[in-house]
Design a protein around this motif. Structure first.
Motif, short mmCIF file in Angstrom:
data_model
loop_
_atom_site.label_atom_id
_atom_site.label_comp_id
_atom_site.label_asym_id
_atom_site.label_seq_id
_atom_site.Cartn_x
_atom_site.Cartn_y
_atom_site.Cartn_z
N LYS A 16 0.81 -1.21 0.00
CA LYS A 16 0.00 0.00 0.00
C LYS A 16 0.85 1.27 0.00
CE LYS A 16 -0.98 0.13 5.01
NZ LYS A 16 -2.09 0.17 6.01
N PRO A 63 -5.28 4.33 0.14
CA PRO A 63 -5.90 3.35 1.06
C PRO A 63 -6.59 4.01 2.24
CG PRO A 63 -3.49 3.30 1.21
CD PRO A 63 -3.84 4.15 0.03
N HIS A 64 -7.73 3.46 2.61
CA HIS A 64 -8.53 3.90 3.75
C HIS A 64 -9.29 5.21 3.49
CE1 HIS A 64 -6.50 0.67 5.73
NE2 HIS A 64 -5.34 1.27 5.70
N TYR A 69 -12.79 2.64 -0.07
CA TYR A 69 -13.79 1.69 0.43
C TYR A 69 -14.92 1.49 -0.57
CZ TYR A 69 -11.51 1.99 4.99
OH TYR A 69 -10.59 1.93 6.00
N ASP A 84 -2.42 -8.82 1.73
CA ASP A 84 -2.49 -7.93 2.89
C ASP A 84 -3.93 -7.78 3.37
OD1 ASP A 84 0.25 -7.47 2.90
OD2 ASP A 84 0.09 -5.81 1.48
N ASN A 85 -4.10 -7.80 4.69
CA ASN A 85 -5.43 -7.76 5.27
C ASN A 85 -6.17 -6.45 5.04
OD1 ASN A 85 -5.27 -10.37 6.22
ND2 ASN A 85 -4.57 -9.80 8.25
N TYR A 86 -5.45 -5.33 4.91
CA TYR A 86 -6.12 -4.04 4.67
C TYR A 86 -6.92 -4.09 3.37
CZ TYR A 86 -3.40 -2.41 0.69
OH TYR A 86 -2.87 -2.28 -0.57
N LEU A 87 -6.51 -5.02 2.49
CA LEU A 87 -7.14 -5.15 1.18
C LEU A 87 -8.11 -6.34 1.12
CD1 LEU A 87 -7.13 -4.24 -1.83
CD2 LEU A 87 -5.19 -5.79 -2.17
N ARG A 89 -9.30 -8.26 3.70
CA ARG A 89 -10.24 -8.47 4.82
C ARG A 89 -10.77 -7.15 5.36
NH1 ARG A 89 -6.95 -13.55 7.63
NH2 ARG A 89 -7.51 -15.04 6.00
N VAL A 90 -10.79 -6.16 4.49
CA VAL A 90 -11.21 -4.83 4.91
C VAL A 90 -12.68 -4.81 5.35
CG1 VAL A 90 -11.80 -4.14 2.55
CG2 VAL A 90 -11.22 -2.40 4.24
N PHE A 91 -13.51 -5.67 4.78
CA PHE A 91 -14.92 -5.76 5.17
C PHE A 91 -15.20 -7.03 5.97
CE2 PHE A 91 -15.05 -3.48 0.96
CZ PHE A 91 -15.23 -2.21 1.50
N THR A 95 -15.10 -10.40 2.71
CA THR A 95 -14.66 -9.37 1.76
C THR A 95 -14.60 -9.90 0.33
OG1 THR A 95 -13.37 -8.21 3.44
CG2 THR A 95 -12.79 -7.79 1.15
#
Length: 367
Positions: A16, A63-64, A69, A84-87, A89-91, A95
């Motif tokens: 990111k 990101p964020h 989103y 990466d979890n930010y991508l 598993r973001v929801f 996800t």
């Protein structure tokens, strides 16, 4: 879902806060060939790569951000070189429920990473060699099968090959050790201070690379043959960059710079277990592996099909004196590949030359 996958929004990502990996090169190919318009690339605005990609016409998502989103929620396909979890598993755990996940990979897998990869829903995953492909598809440890795994080579190999024709090699020895899982926690994250724990300074990792970088022997080789050393720490070890001291003729370059540029410039690579050796081997340049003894397994993976002694692209050195000797022999031999390793280079390069069609294979899947 298949039609949605082909016509919907595709989101690309490397790290990111850093690009210049497989996602960037595949995005660029799709953009430049006008294969699809509804594509986005995730990158932090503070990244050094952000102005470069923006100038090149990439549709960037910070990101964020709210737009991040929204686009991610609406997307039908996530294409990334990292998991990466930010991508992913973001929801939450669902996800990827209505999305395809294309894992481009960050390198060539040579160890058993099943315990890590099995955590994720992966619809397509790229591999680069027949042995790598076989080690995943025909290994009961992995949930992945030939339905998901493709032997295509990596998108960045094509970019590396092109760049190598444009960048002149110099008398540079590139030292690029990989990370150590047990040492990454050396930063006190709660206080956000760059507080280094004693465990790092006591590690064989720190001791050996400090000795190598500050050795009179390495300095003498540089002076004698007019070479320069560039030291690059792995992304996961950047917090330790200020703990190393550097002698003359040694320059620290952040991994956040253009790695491919330095791979093309360098004549020799010294690494330990990093898969960057495959990129260097693709350029047919000599490699030295530094495998000093460590008190414990400091990695997060277990050994796989790849044997450095039987499959590696250069000599495995266990102590510093072996490195100095091998380094001087390579330089005296004008950095030509040793006959012992030439066939291994040729097999790897041949495999990926065949896989030049990687983009065509991807096009077939996507379109």
């Amino acid at each position: 879902m298949k039609e949605e996958f082909k016509t919907g929004i595709w989101v690309f990502a490397d790290r990111k806060d850093m690009a210049n990996d497989n996602a960037e090169h595949l995005y660029r190919y799709i953009k430049d060939n006008n294969l699809k318009k509804d594509i986005y690339f995730i990158l932090n605005k503070s990244s050094k790569d952000y102005p470069r990609l923006k100038a090149d016409g990439f549709k960037l998502l910070h990101p964020h951000s709210i737009l991040f989103y929204y686009i991610l929620f609406k997307s039908t396909c996530i294409i990334s070189s990292h998991l990466d979890n930010y991508l992913l598993r973001v929801f939450g755990k669902n996800t990827l429920k209505n999305k395809k996940m294309i894992f481009l990979q960050h390198g060539v897998i040579k160890d058993d990473l099943s315990h890590w990869l099995n955590r994720y829903k992966i619809d397509i995953m790229l591999t680069s060699t027949q042995d790598e492909y076989n080690s995943i598809v025909y290994n009961d440890n992995y949930k992945l099968s030939k339905n998901e795994v493709m032997l295509t080579g990596l998108p960045r190999f094509e970019a590396l090959k092109k760049k190598s024709k444009e960048i002149k090699t110099k008398n540079i020895i590139l030292i690029m050790p990989t990370w150590r899982n047990s040492l990454v926690g050396g930063i006190d994250k709660k206080s956000y201070k760059r507080k280094i724990k004693d465990v790092f300074f006591e590690s064989e990792y720190y001791k050996n690379y400090s000795k190598l970088l500050n050795s009179n022997e390495l300095q003498e080789i540089c002076r004698k043959y007019n070479y320069k050393v560039i030291f690059m720490l792995h992304y996961g070890m950047l917090n330790y960059k200020d703990t190393f001291c550097y002698s003359d003729n040694i320059e620290f370059i952040s991994i956040e710079e253009d790695i491919q540029k330095y791979l093309c410039m360098a004549k020799i690579l010294i690494t330990d277990y990093s898969s960057i050796a495959f990129d260097f081997a693709y350029l047919k340049k000599p490699i030295i592996y530094f495998h000093f003894k460590e008190k414990q397994n400091t990695h997060f993976y277990s050994g796989g099909y790849f044997s450095y002694e039987h499959d590696g692209f250069g000599k495995v050195c266990n102590v510093l004196n072996e490195i100095y000797y091998e380094l001087e022999q390579i330089i005296k031999n004008k950095c030509n590949i040793n006959k012992k390793y030439k066939n291994r280079y040729n097999i790897f390069r041949h495999c990926n030359d065949i896989n030049k069609k990687n983009f065509k294979i991807i096009e077939k899947i996507f379109y």
